[in-house]
Design a protein around this motif. Structure first.
Motif, PDB file in Angstrom:
ATOM      1  N   ARG A   1      21.877  38.810  57.880  1.00 48.12           N
ATOM      2  CA  ARG A   1      20.999  38.755  56.711  1.00 48.12           C
ATOM      3  C   ARG A   1      21.047  40.064  55.936  1.00 48.12           C
ATOM      4  N   LEU A   2      21.240  41.166  56.623  1.00 51.93           N
ATOM      5  CA  LEU A   2      21.304  42.456  55.954  1.00 51.93           C
ATOM      6  C   LEU A   2      22.637  42.656  55.252  1.00 51.93           C
ATOM      7  N   VAL A   3      23.703  42.192  55.879  1.00 53.09           N
ATOM      8  CA  VAL A   3      25.036  42.418  55.330  1.00 53.09           C
ATOM      9  C   VAL A   3      25.306  41.524  54.130  1.00 53.09           C
ATOM     10  N   LEU A   4      24.843  40.271  54.159  1.00 52.72           N
ATOM     11  CA  LEU A   4      25.189  39.314  53.121  1.00 52.72           C
ATOM     12  C   LEU A   4      24.779  39.773  51.735  1.00 52.72           C
ATOM     13  N   PRO A   5      23.529  40.266  51.503  1.00 54.52           N
ATOM     14  CA  PRO A   5      23.197  40.729  50.164  1.00 54.52           C
ATOM     15  C   PRO A   5      24.072  41.879  49.699  1.00 54.52           C
ATOM     16  N   ILE A   6      24.467  42.740  50.658  1.00 56.33           N
ATOM     17  CA  ILE A   6      25.328  43.862  50.289  1.00 56.33           C
ATOM     18  C   ILE A   6      26.681  43.361  49.815  1.00 56.33           C
ATOM     19  N   VAL A   7      27.235  42.368  50.523  1.00 50.42           N
ATOM     20  CA  VAL A   7      28.523  41.797  50.139  1.00 50.42           C
ATOM     21  C   VAL A   7      28.435  41.149  48.768  1.00 50.42           C
ATOM     22  N   LEU A   8      27.365  40.362  48.547  1.00 53.45           N
ATOM     23  CA  LEU A   8      27.209  39.688  47.268  1.00 53.45           C
ATOM     24  C   LEU A   8      27.038  40.694  46.144  1.00 53.45           C
ATOM     25  N   ALA A   9      26.270  41.744  46.386  1.00 48.73           N
ATOM     26  CA  ALA A   9      26.074  42.762  45.360  1.00 48.73           C
ATOM     27  C   ALA A   9      27.372  43.468  45.039  1.00 48.73           C
ATOM     28  N   ALA A  10      28.166  43.755  46.061  1.00 53.57           N
ATOM     29  CA  ALA A  10      29.441  44.417  45.832  1.00 53.57           C
ATOM     30  C   ALA A  10      30.370  43.533  45.026  1.00 53.57           C
ATOM     31  N   SER A  11      30.346  42.214  45.305  1.00 61.15           N
ATOM     32  CA  SER A  11      31.191  41.286  44.571  1.00 61.15           C
ATOM     33  C   SER A  11      30.811  41.246  43.109  1.00 61.15           C
ATOM     34  N   ALA A  12      29.478  41.195  42.828  1.00 55.83           N
ATOM     35  CA  ALA A  12      29.033  41.141  41.443  1.00 55.83           C
ATOM     36  C   ALA A  12      29.364  42.442  40.720  1.00 55.83           C
ATOM     37  N   ALA A  13      29.235  43.571  41.440  1.00 58.14           N
ATOM     38  CA  ALA A  13      29.475  44.860  40.813  1.00 58.14           C
ATOM     39  C   ALA A  13      30.941  45.081  40.493  1.00 58.14           C
ATOM     40  N   ALA A  14      31.824  44.341  41.146  1.00 60.41           N
ATOM     41  CA  ALA A  14      33.252  44.551  40.938  1.00 60.41           C
ATOM     42  C   ALA A  14      33.707  44.088  39.552  1.00 60.41           C
ATOM     43  N   ALA A  15      32.972  43.162  38.929  1.00 63.94           N
ATOM     44  CA  ALA A  15      33.325  42.732  37.582  1.00 63.94           C
ATOM     45  C   ALA A  15      33.183  43.911  36.631  1.00 63.94           C
ATOM     46  N   GLY A  16      33.936  43.890  35.554  1.00 67.50           N
ATOM     47  CA  GLY A  16      33.907  44.995  34.601  1.00 67.50           C
ATOM     48  C   GLY A  16      34.809  44.689  33.428  1.00 67.50           C
ATOM     49  N   PRO A  17      35.405  45.723  32.811  1.00 62.76           N
ATOM     50  CA  PRO A  17      36.273  45.486  31.664  1.00 62.76           C
ATOM     51  C   PRO A  17      37.453  44.581  32.007  1.00 62.76           C
ATOM     52  N   VAL A  18      37.777  43.687  31.103  1.00 61.18           N
ATOM     53  CA  VAL A  18      38.914  42.775  31.257  1.00 61.18           C
ATOM     54  C   VAL A  18      40.082  43.320  30.449  1.00 61.18           C
ATOM     55  N   SER A  19      41.232  43.501  31.103  1.00 64.38           N
ATOM     56  CA  SER A  19      42.421  43.949  30.378  1.00 64.38           C
ATOM     57  C   SER A  19      42.852  42.878  29.385  1.00 64.38           C
ATOM     58  N   LEU A  20      43.008  43.277  28.132  1.00 68.20           N
ATOM     59  CA  LEU A  20      43.537  42.379  27.106  1.00 68.20           C
ATOM     60  C   LEU A  20      45.033  42.572  26.922  1.00 68.20           C
ATOM     61  N   ALA A  21      45.607  43.488  27.709  1.00 69.26           N
ATOM     62  CA  ALA A  21      47.029  43.796  27.591  1.00 69.26           C
ATOM     63  C   ALA A  21      47.876  43.079  28.630  1.00 69.26           C
ATOM     64  N   GLU A  22      47.310  42.810  29.817  1.00 70.79           N
ATOM     65  CA  GLU A  22      48.104  42.301  30.935  1.00 70.79           C
ATOM     66  C   GLU A  22      47.498  41.035  31.529  1.00 70.79           C
ATOM     67  N   GLY A  23      48.374  40.192  32.103  1.00 72.04           N
ATOM     68  CA  GLY A  23      47.931  39.042  32.867  1.00 72.04           C
ATOM     69  C   GLY A  23      47.673  37.790  32.066  1.00 72.04           C
ATOM     70  N   TRP A  24      48.008  37.790  30.766  1.00 71.52           N
ATOM     71  CA  TRP A  24      47.760  36.643  29.901  1.00 71.52           C
ATOM     72  C   TRP A  24      49.041  35.824  29.738  1.00 71.52           C
ATOM     73  N   ASN A  25      48.878  34.501  29.643  1.00 77.69           N
ATOM     74  CA  ASN A  25      50.007  33.591  29.484  1.00 77.69           C
ATOM     75  C   ASN A  25      49.747  32.659  28.304  1.00 77.69           C
ATOM     76  N   HIS A  26      50.706  32.626  27.378  1.00 78.45           N
ATOM     77  CA  HIS A  26      50.573  31.769  26.199  1.00 78.45           C
ATOM     78  C   HIS A  26      50.793  30.314  26.600  1.00 78.45           C
ATOM     79  N   GLN A  27      49.879  29.457  26.206  1.00 86.46           N
ATOM     80  CA  GLN A  27      49.981  28.034  26.515  1.00 86.46           C
ATOM     81  C   GLN A  27      49.996  27.241  25.209  1.00 86.46           C
ATOM     82  N   ARG A  28      51.123  26.603  24.926  1.00 81.41           N
ATOM     83  CA  ARG A  28      51.241  25.791  23.723  1.00 81.41           C
ATOM     84  C   ARG A  28      50.528  24.455  23.917  1.00 81.41           C
ATOM     85  N   LEU A  29      49.940  23.962  22.843  1.00 85.57           N
ATOM     86  CA  LEU A  29      49.295  22.654  22.850  1.00 85.57           C
ATOM     87  C   LEU A  29      50.019  21.675  21.943  1.00 85.57           C
TER      88      LEU A  29
END
Length: 212
Positions: free
Chosen positions: A5-33
């Motif tokens: 019970r003590l560890v789980l909130p810490i893990v969840l908080a760490a996961s949420a904190a890991a989000a941040g700026p999204v690179s707009l330069a790398e990792g994108w793939n053009h998908q034609r429609l």
């Protein structure tokens, strides 16, 4: 159980904190429609969009560290705009920019990690929030997608026109309003522009995209 019970909130908080700026330069793939036309996306410090009577999107799968994100911020600029349209009308819903946030239940997210958007869209469990600059709708209006009813909605943020604005959205709140319940894992992002129905043009860009 006490230690768990003590560890789980810490893990969840760490996961949420890991989000941040999204690179707009790398990792994108053009998908034609369409076989006959596509937008031009330029990736760097900002994401530039050129659309001339065309439609397509650029897609970025997200790492596990971003799966817990429940909010997002960004700035966007439109220098040339499509006319106002009805974003709930199939085949007549041109818009300057849409930003898609794609969610899956966590167990399915692990199994489909890295999958493309077209494959994910065929999954009945996928849910997509699409924030749009375009149309003539009131800010915050939630519109069922005519292409994927029950699985995708458009949230109107800006009416058609030019300018520069900064946005901050509550993904969890909008997900609950659109679909009910809590969102699963945020597995990917996409950006599109759509100018083919009105045979018009878009010149736009996105910057400072951040998840939190």
């Amino acid at each position: 159980m006490r230690s768990l019970r003590l560890v789980l909130p810490i893990v969840l908080a760490a996961s949420a904190a890991a989000a941040g700026p999204v690179s707009l330069a790398e990792g994108w793939n053009h998908q034609r429609l369409s076989l006959f036309s596509a937008n031009d996306y330029s990736h760097g410090a900002s994401l530039g969009i050129v659309s001339d009577g065309a439609v397509s999107l650029t897609w970025k799968p997200l790492d596990r560290a971003d799966w817990g994100a429940r909010g997002a911020d960004w700035s966007w600029t439109v220098d040339r705009s499509v006319p106002a349209t009805d974003l709930a009308r199939k085949g007549g819903d041109d818009r300057n920019i849409s930003i898609y946030f794609v969610f899956l239940p966590r167990d399915q997210a692990a199994r489909l990690q890295g999958a493309g958007l077209l494959r994910l869209q065929r999954n009945d469990a996928v849910r997509i929030l699409q924030y749009a600059w375009g149309g003539n709708h009131d800010r915050g209006e939630i519109l069922a997608s005519p292409y994927a009813p029950g699985q995708q909605v458009t949230v109107a943020l800006r009416q058609a026109g030019t300018g520069r604005h900064s946005e901050s959205v509550d993904l969890a709140r909008d997900y609950a309003a659109a679909f009910g319940g809590q969102p699963g894992a945020l597995v990917g992002l996409a950006v599109s522009a759509d100018s083919d129905d009105t045979d018009s043009a878009v010149r736009a860009r996105i910057s400072d995209l951040t998840l939190h």
